[in-house]
Design a protein around this motif. Structure first.
Motif, mmCIF file in Angstrom:
data_model
loop_
_atom_site.group_PDB
_atom_site.id
_atom_site.type_symbol
_atom_site.label_atom_id
_atom_site.label_comp_id
_atom_site.label_asym_id
_atom_site.label_seq_id
_atom_site.Cartn_x
_atom_site.Cartn_y
_atom_site.Cartn_z
ATOM 1 N N UNK A 131 3.815 4.805 -14.641
ATOM 2 C CA UNK A 131 3.564 3.363 -14.732
ATOM 3 C C UNK A 131 4.141 2.640 -13.530
ATOM 4 N N UNK A 132 5.271 3.120 -13.041
ATOM 5 C CA UNK A 132 5.908 2.512 -11.865
ATOM 6 C C UNK A 132 4.957 2.503 -10.678
ATOM 7 N N UNK A 133 4.349 3.665 -10.399
ATOM 8 C CA UNK A 133 3.449 3.748 -9.239
ATOM 9 C C UNK A 133 2.213 2.873 -9.439
ATOM 10 N N UNK A 134 1.719 2.871 -10.677
ATOM 11 C CA UNK A 134 0.472 2.100 -10.915
ATOM 12 C C UNK A 134 0.751 0.603 -10.844
ATOM 13 N N UNK A 135 1.925 0.200 -11.311
ATOM 14 C CA UNK A 135 2.267 -1.228 -11.376
ATOM 15 C C UNK A 135 2.585 -1.818 -10.008
ATOM 16 N N UNK A 183 0.855 -1.177 0.000
ATOM 17 C CA UNK A 183 0.000 0.000 0.000
ATOM 18 C C UNK A 183 0.896 1.233 0.000
ATOM 19 N N UNK A 184 0.587 2.249 -0.808
ATOM 20 C CA UNK A 184 1.517 3.379 -0.926
ATOM 21 C C UNK A 184 1.655 4.223 0.335
ATOM 22 N N UNK A 207 -4.244 9.340 -9.583
ATOM 23 C CA UNK A 207 -3.582 9.395 -8.282
ATOM 24 C C UNK A 207 -2.068 9.480 -8.470
ATOM 25 N N UNK A 208 -1.562 8.636 -9.386
ATOM 26 C CA UNK A 208 -0.119 8.664 -9.641
ATOM 27 C C UNK A 208 0.301 10.064 -10.081
ATOM 28 N N UNK A 209 -0.521 10.670 -10.945
ATOM 29 C CA UNK A 209 -0.210 12.018 -11.420
ATOM 30 C C UNK A 209 -0.140 13.024 -10.285
ATOM 31 N N UNK A 210 -1.107 12.938 -9.367
ATOM 32 C CA UNK A 210 -1.117 13.904 -8.241
ATOM 33 C C UNK A 210 0.135 13.736 -7.363
ATOM 34 N N UNK A 211 0.471 12.460 -7.058
ATOM 35 C CA UNK A 211 1.628 12.202 -6.193
ATOM 36 C C UNK A 211 2.901 12.754 -6.833
#
Ligand SMILES: Nc1ncnc2c1ncn2[C@@H]1O[C@H](COP(=O)(O)OP(=O)(O)OP(=O)(O)O)[C@@H](O)[C@H]1O
Ligand SMILES: Nc1ncnc2c1ncn2[C@@H]1O[C@H](COP(=O)(O)OP(=O)(O)OP(=O)(O)O)[C@@H](O)[C@H]1O
Ligand SMILES: [Mg+2]
Ligand SMILES: [Mg+2]
Lengths: 466, 466
Positions: free
Chosen positions: B254-258, B231-232, B267-271
């Motif tokens: 892609x790293x965060x999503x994978x 979990x992030x 969400x990845x974009x916001x982070x």
């Protein structure tokens, strides 16, 4: 399908850092400072130098989790670490110089490394180590830990000329923590460390810039503990196996005399007779079941000589009483140092102090101070063997003492070549039967002396009334 | 001159066996049985088989220290261990199949090995392991542990043909212990294990030949926990580093999503925006300070989706209530399952039950039952986070409850992909803030329901009097 893996000990403590005492930002501050201070005190005593330990904790900026980032820095004038050993000493878990049979604060080979590991995973910054053993060079390292391999990663290494013959160690790194929450315990730790190490000069600059000074009150180090042989009482078969593997002795009799503490020719003879073994046989010819028999005999043999205390460094009644009087200002103090005893081959000494009245507050319960190898233990007291003795095994009414009403403090110091910590974070002691018995007998003696004092006092007061 | 050494993790736990829960002969019996039973239950659930666990403890002869030598034998119908993995699974510390992010009882890779190690050092006898995964072969090993190398030593290996397609594991070895002292806790452990694992058939033959049978009361396994991504929330830089090192993704987005649980493109974009990082950069181009910034952002990012519970296997309110009613026979029960939450990247669920009156004894205090991943925790309750919540953080008077007088029991079950044990012996849980908060909220909800019940009851009784 099950996937089998092995992990390194550094990875184990990274994944389970609660187990090593790094369970929260405030606890991490406490654990870091105590691990570094204990390393410094060990290092100074190792070379018979009056310790000077300078601790600085600087707040850098807030951390994303509501805690803070700090810079930690501890400097001592101790033994230093040989240049080629620095990377492993600080960057590898289960590596150190304290696996010997000698009383030291350190024992696991992982405290200092764990603090650096925690700093690394919370700030991703390297640790800075500067050290010299007093020879011509000062070694200056920047390193990180390869956690999955449990190996140090040296980022930068410089050597300076040691013009002044300095010896000692500087450890510096950044970490996330919460000093505000940790402060009461940190100050308590420093204060109690000063009590049982009165020959040490300790200074601490906290994140607010406040300076705390604990000046030494005596200029004499305790007599140094010597490295010792294992005590034969309580030895297990694994220990015997290792000694047999590396021994040069040619007979079982010589083997026992050479490798065990205070075993002479006649004692060796008695042990071997009971184990049904020929004293002239070479140790390396023993079968596993014969080794097991020998271990069983040694574990039940009642006539071994008690350990001599040369491998131990108790506080001594003088220092213990002076520390109690200075800190607690009681009306009555009694201290006792028990004779050396042993558990599982490890010699130990229990020292007990009891203090009554005067500056001791009435808290509705006995105030318990615990020390092990001159380290104050400040957490989880209800799980500690001393707590069990005082609350479950002592019959205080027999001594006319009421723990709920009388202002009473008990101070217990255990020193040993191996302290039976129940946790990696060195929070409390496990209830080994031999140790429990010694603590109980020490507390009973102290309670008896308190009882006599109180009886005399009450008789005197009754006499005054008439 | 300091002598530097490194020791293996097996050697570490040999020297410090108190830390692993093997601090006395009676404790060793408890720890051995629980470690083997937990391995068996994990193994059965891993292959979705209704567990049958048969435990036999035979007394062999007295031991030299006033304890006894026993033969321990545990057989299960679980997954078995692949033949080539058996030596390491049982003969190497920090080796196992439970380092994944999935809820299992085992987590350290050392419990079963530690039990065998303790048996070995107290009896010098090898361990006997027989196992099959249900294929054509049954693997039969006799092995010992080379403690200094942390490696198994296979003494004998036979392969049998598996005519009946048996799958499961038999573990058998001798050890020194004290069952008489351990008995109350062992029986308590079995009884509470049966409560939270009602689908398991467990039989135990004790040293006196007494047979204890815990029959399954339901024939349905809980839905299996799935392995999950971290979990992030609460991820640290070390975890990021390892993922970056092994990733095949070509962009940070892609790293965060994978690699993280429930992270989508937006969400990845916001982070990444908050971390000031270009979403299209390759993860392997990040500098250490950028990795640190990303970890810091992820640790403070408030808008991650809560974990879904697919990697967890809570008891469920039905099973928890049925178990409480069966065991405690109370007048009132309320149970609640909290929503999934996360700490340091690990999803968890807290389940709380409160029971009042009926068969619950008035003990002068709340009776606390603690469970973690369906394991009963029977030691050191005062050091546990649940104790802290109930005694230090709950204001019982607000709920019109008097813990000193009311017959009250609280049952707390925590399930997680990583239980924050404070000790290697899995005795109590550390007070991680997120977990403490969930337990507190669960207990408050339970207390509120009890309060409503008691108010209705008292109103009813007052009404009856009139
Ligand atoms: N300040 C210091 N001065 C000299 N040597 C040090 C210092 N700090 C650490 N060391 C060396 O590094 C080794 C490893 O330290 P570490 O704290 O990791 O383990 P330990 O002290 O041996 O055991 P423990 O885990 O119980 O603290 C020590 O054994 C010691 O040799
Ligand atoms: N009865 C069993 N059936 C199947 N596999 C087993 C059994 N017992 C042990 N194993 C395997 O051996 C490995 C090591 O077991 P061990 O108990 O030492 O560690 P663990 O269960 O992984 O973790 P923990 O130390 O928390 O118990 C397990 O991960 C599992 O793969
Ligand atoms: Mg240390
Ligand atoms: Mg296990």
């Amino acid at each position: 399908m099950a996937v089998f893996e092995e992990i390194s000990p550094a990875d184990f403590f990274y994944r389970n850092r609660d187990i090593a005492g790094f369970s929260s930002p405030s606890r991490a501050i406490y654990s870091t400072l105590r691990e570094l201070i204990e390393n410094s005190l060990d290092a100074c005593e190792a070379v018979r130098v009056l310790p000077e330990v300078r601790i600085t904790l600087r707040e850098l900026r807030p951390s994303p989790t509501g805690a803070f980032f700090y810079s930690v820095r501890v400097v001592d004038n101790g033994s230093g670490v040989p240049g080629d050993k620095i990377p492993q000493a600080f960057g590898q878990v289960l590596f150190g110089s304290k696996f010997r049979l000698k009383q030291t604060r350190g024992t696991f080979g992982l405290g200092g490394t764990m603090a650096i590991l925690y700093g690394q995973i919370t700030t991703e910054m390297p640790a800075h180590i500067v050290s010299s053993t007093g020879d011509r060079y000062i070694h200056d390292y920047e390193l990180m830990i390869d956690i999955q391999k449990n190996k140090p990663n040296v980022l930068r290494y410089k050597v300076h000329t040691n013009r002044d013959g300095w010896h000692g160690t500087l450890v510096e790194f950044t970490m996330e923590g919460d000093y505000t929450r940790a402060m009461p315990k940190v100050l308590d730790y420093l204060k109690q460390t000063a009590i049982v190490n009165p020959y040490a000069d300790i200074t601490f600059v906290d994140p607010k810039g406040r300076l705390y000074v604990f000046e030494r009150t005596i200029r004499k180090l305790p007599s140094p503990p010597k490295e010792t042989l294992p005590h034969p009482y309580g030895v297990d078969a694994e220990t015997l196996y290792r000694l047999i593997a590396m021994t040069n002795t040619k007979s079982l009799s010589a083997f026992l005399m050479e490798h065990f503490h205070r075993v002479g020719k006649s004692l060796a003879g008695k042990v071997l007779e009971r184990a049904n073994l020929d004293p002239n046989r070479s140790p390396k010819t023993l079968t596993p079941s014969e080794v097991s028999d020998l271990a069983n005999v040694m574990r039940s043999f009642e006539d071994f000589l008690p350990p001599d205390a040369s491998c131990l460094s108790p506080l001594g009644e003088e220092i213990l009483e002076a520390g109690i009087r200075k800190e607690l200002n009681p009306e009555f103090v009694f201290v006792t140092k028990r004779k050396p005893s042993a558990y599982s081959g490890y010699p130990f000494i229990v020292e007990v102090g009891i203090a009554y009245g005067g500056g001791i507050p009435r808290t509705g319960d006995i105030v318990l101070y615990r020390f092990a190898n001159r380290i104050p233990l400040l957490y989880d007291e209800t799980s500690d063997v001393s707590w069990k003795v005082i609350h479950n095994l002592m019959d205080w009414r027999y001594y006319k003492v009421n723990p709920a009403e009388d202002p009473l403090a008990i101070i217990i110091h255990l020193c040993s070549t191996k302290i039976p910590y129940k946790t990696v974070g060195k929070e409390f002691l496990s209830d080994r039967p031999e140790i429990e018995r010694e603590i109980l007998n020490g507390v009973r003696l102290a309670a008896r002396n308190l009882m006599l004092y109180l009886m005399r006092k009450r008789r005197f007061e009754i006499g005054k009334k008439r």
